[in-house]
Design a protein around this motif. Structure first.
Motif, PDB file in Angstrom:
ATOM      1  N   ASP A 212      28.530 -29.989 -19.955  1.00 39.79           N
ATOM      2  CA  ASP A 212      27.866 -29.439 -21.144  1.00 39.79           C
ATOM      3  C   ASP A 212      27.108 -28.153 -20.852  1.00 39.79           C
ATOM      4  OD1 ASP A 212      28.844 -31.550 -22.575  1.00 39.79           O
ATOM      5  OD2 ASP A 212      26.994 -32.731 -22.508  1.00 39.79           O
ATOM      6  N   GLY A 213      27.140 -27.705 -19.590  1.00 45.48           N
ATOM      7  CA  GLY A 213      26.480 -26.452 -19.216  1.00 45.48           C
ATOM      8  C   GLY A 213      24.967 -26.560 -19.129  1.00 45.48           C
ATOM      9  N   LYS A 214      24.451 -27.778 -19.016  1.00 47.51           N
ATOM     10  CA  LYS A 214      22.989 -27.970 -18.933  1.00 47.51           C
ATOM     11  C   LYS A 214      22.519 -27.914 -17.480  1.00 47.51           C
ATOM     12  CE  LYS A 214      22.884 -30.889 -23.060  1.00 47.51           C
ATOM     13  NZ  LYS A 214      22.789 -32.277 -23.547  1.00 47.51           N
ATOM     14  N   ARG A 215      21.198 -27.784 -17.332  1.00 50.04           N
ATOM     15  CA  ARG A 215      20.615 -27.720 -15.986  1.00 50.04           C
ATOM     16  C   ARG A 215      20.821 -29.051 -15.258  1.00 50.04           C
ATOM     17  NH1 ARG A 215      16.072 -29.228 -13.736  1.00 50.04           N
ATOM     18  NH2 ARG A 215      15.179 -29.985 -15.684  1.00 50.04           N
ATOM     19  N   ILE A 216      21.198 -28.976 -13.984  1.00 51.23           N
ATOM     20  CA  ILE A 216      21.460 -30.174 -13.163  1.00 51.23           C
ATOM     21  C   ILE A 216      20.126 -30.779 -12.703  1.00 51.23           C
ATOM     22  CG2 ILE A 216      22.605 -31.019 -11.049  1.00 51.23           C
ATOM     23  CD1 ILE A 216      24.500 -30.003 -13.263  1.00 51.23           C
ATOM     24  N   PRO A 217      19.992 -32.110 -12.743  1.00 53.68           N
ATOM     25  CA  PRO A 217      18.758 -32.741 -12.247  1.00 53.68           C
ATOM     26  C   PRO A 217      18.489 -32.390 -10.787  1.00 53.68           C
ATOM     27  CG  PRO A 217      20.152 -34.343 -13.389  1.00 53.68           C
ATOM     28  CD  PRO A 217      20.956 -33.099 -13.252  1.00 53.68           C
ATOM     29  N   ARG A 218      17.198 -32.234 -10.458  1.00 48.38           N
ATOM     30  CA  ARG A 218      16.838 -31.863  -9.081  1.00 48.38           C
ATOM     31  C   ARG A 218      15.776 -32.797  -8.511  1.00 48.38           C
ATOM     32  NH1 ARG A 218      14.513 -25.983  -6.972  1.00 48.38           N
ATOM     33  NH2 ARG A 218      13.001 -26.879  -5.519  1.00 48.38           N
ATOM     34  N   LEU A 219      16.040 -33.276  -7.307  1.00 50.83           N
ATOM     35  CA  LEU A 219      15.123 -34.138  -6.563  1.00 50.83           C
ATOM     36  C   LEU A 219      14.661 -33.416  -5.306  1.00 50.83           C
ATOM     37  CD1 LEU A 219      13.861 -36.962  -5.831  1.00 50.83           C
ATOM     38  CD2 LEU A 219      16.027 -37.473  -4.690  1.00 50.83           C
ATOM     39  N   ASP A 220      13.335 -33.282  -5.145  1.00 46.22           N
ATOM     40  CA  ASP A 220      12.787 -32.695  -3.925  1.00 46.22           C
ATOM     41  C   ASP A 220      12.179 -33.797  -3.056  1.00 46.22           C
ATOM     42  OD1 ASP A 220      13.406 -30.370  -5.372  1.00 46.22           O
ATOM     43  OD2 ASP A 220      11.799 -29.256  -4.381  1.00 46.22           O
ATOM     44  N   MET A 221      12.235 -33.599  -1.754  1.00 45.52           N
ATOM     45  CA  MET A 221      11.699 -34.569  -0.800  1.00 45.52           C
ATOM     46  C   MET A 221      10.795 -33.869   0.198  1.00 45.52           C
ATOM     47  SD  MET A 221      15.372 -36.434  -0.375  1.00 45.52           S
ATOM     48  CE  MET A 221      16.217 -35.047  -1.146  1.00 45.52           C
ATOM     49  N   ILE A 222       9.607 -34.411   0.398  1.00 50.26           N
ATOM     50  CA  ILE A 222       8.663 -33.837   1.358  1.00 50.26           C
ATOM     51  C   ILE A 222       8.652 -34.718   2.609  1.00 50.26           C
ATOM     52  CG2 ILE A 222       6.246 -33.270   1.832  1.00 50.26           C
ATOM     53  CD1 ILE A 222       5.882 -32.742  -1.172  1.00 50.26           C
ATOM     54  N   LEU A 223       8.922 -34.086   3.743  1.00 48.27           N
ATOM     55  CA  LEU A 223       8.945 -34.779   5.035  1.00 48.27           C
ATOM     56  C   LEU A 223       7.982 -34.060   5.970  1.00 48.27           C
ATOM     57  CD1 LEU A 223      10.275 -36.744   7.122  1.00 48.27           C
ATOM     58  CD2 LEU A 223      12.068 -35.031   7.415  1.00 48.27           C
ATOM     59  N   VAL A 224       7.053 -34.800   6.549  1.00 47.65           N
ATOM     60  CA  VAL A 224       6.070 -34.192   7.460  1.00 47.65           C
ATOM     61  C   VAL A 224       6.262 -34.770   8.862  1.00 47.65           C
ATOM     62  CG1 VAL A 224       3.635 -33.754   7.911  1.00 47.65           C
ATOM     63  CG2 VAL A 224       4.435 -33.971   5.550  1.00 47.65           C
ATOM     64  N   GLY A 225       6.466 -33.882   9.824  1.00 46.18           N
ATOM     65  CA  GLY A 225       6.589 -34.328  11.214  1.00 46.18           C
ATOM     66  C   GLY A 225       8.002 -34.697  11.606  1.00 46.18           C
ATOM     67  N   ASP A 226       8.114 -35.342  12.769  1.00 44.40           N
ATOM     68  CA  ASP A 226       9.426 -35.613  13.363  1.00 44.40           C
ATOM     69  C   ASP A 226       9.664 -37.091  13.646  1.00 44.40           C
ATOM     70  OD1 ASP A 226      10.275 -32.851  13.530  1.00 44.40           O
ATOM     71  OD2 ASP A 226       8.685 -32.617  15.017  1.00 44.40           O
TER      72      ASP A 226
END
Length: 284
Positions: free
Chosen positions: A27-41
């Motif tokens: 439909d040409g709409k914006r794709i959902p976006r998921l961000d992930m925050i990772l701190v350290g190793d």
């Protein structure tokens, strides 16, 4: 004894999300976006974030990982959180726990915008869950457990549900969700005495203690349902095992989740489900 196959049920959820995202794209709409925050190793945290990123990509969701160095401070993390709160491109995001000890986790979680809280860990979402407010975002693991029981038509209404482990990520929100379904809930913690006597009365036992092979057959009543949230290393073999001693309990429960392949895949699928709901409710 029937297996509660989280791998199979989670794939059904992901297939449905994939179809939905395909239609959004068409439909040409914006794709959902998921961000992930990772701190350290931390090895486990890197692995889990990698799995979530891979799943997001597979279903067509945009996924972005913000990997911060171990030496960042609480304010650095909060600044990133606030930028994600304001971003029109980000539908939801999660912070991989545990954070390094020097970071104030509560302050960080308090700064998350509740409407973008795909992990359901903000005080607002947890409070709404206990108030039976439908606008709450439930944490992914409890939601995954409820969806898994639902898929196998396992009734919770009027049942004795015992939950071992009272964390804000699993036990406490799951208790709220079970209460909403009119179950009778006993929530046990590390100070609970006579746990075996409590678990013996459980129609449904959910164990999220992190103690490998804790649950033996003498903890269970015949034909109960056992949900194993544990993900631990076997003390001798080093293999992945749950809280439940799989060999020892054979033949006692009517249904049981395996480890791996039970609750784990459901958690990731329900994280994506939460993200899709954030996308729809964002109205951007």
């Amino acid at each position: 004894m029937e297996i509660l196959d989280g791998k199979n049920i989670s794939q059904r959820i992901l297939d449905s999300i994939s179809d939905e995202v395909r239609n959004i794209r068409k439909d040409g709409k914006r794709i959902p976006r998921l961000d992930m925050i990772l701190v350290g190793d931390d090895y486990g945290s890197i692995k889990y974030v990698g799995m979530k990123e891979k799943t997001a990509i597979e279903v067509g969701i945009e996924g972005k990982v913000h990997h911060l160095d171990n030496d960042v401070n609480t304010l650095d993390v909060i600044n990133l959180v606030e930028s994600l709160n304001k971003s029109e491109e980000v539908d939801g995001y999660m912070i991989q726990l545990p954070l390094p000890e020097h970071i104030n986790t509560n302050l960080v979680l308090d700064s998350i915008a509740p409407q973008k809280d795909v992990d359901g860990l903000t005080p607002t979402n947890l409070g709404k869950l206990f108030q039976k407010d439908k606008s709450s975002i439930p944490p992914a693991t409890p939601l995954g457990i409820m969806k898994l029981l639902e898929a196998y038509n396992i009734k919770t209404f009027g049942k004795n549900v015992v939950i071992l482990g009272a964390s804000n990520i699993v036990g406490t929100p799951l208790a709220a969700m079970m209460l909403e379904k009119n179950a009778t809930v006993t929530l046990c913690n590390s100070h609970t005495v006579d746990i075996q006597n409590i678990t013996k009365n459980a129609d449904i036992l959910i164990s999220a203690t992190g103690n490998p092979l804790l649950i033996k057959k003498h903890y269970l009543k015949d034909d109960c349902v056992v949900v194993d949230v544990g993900s631990n290393k076997h003390p001798e073999t080093g293999k992945l095992v749950g809280d439940v001693d799989w060999q020892d309990v054979q033949g006692v429960p009517s249904y049981i989740t395996p480890v791996p392949g039970g609750v784990g895949p459901m958690t990731i699928a329900c994280l994506m489900l939460n993200l899709m709901n954030c996308y729809k409710n964002g109205k951007r």
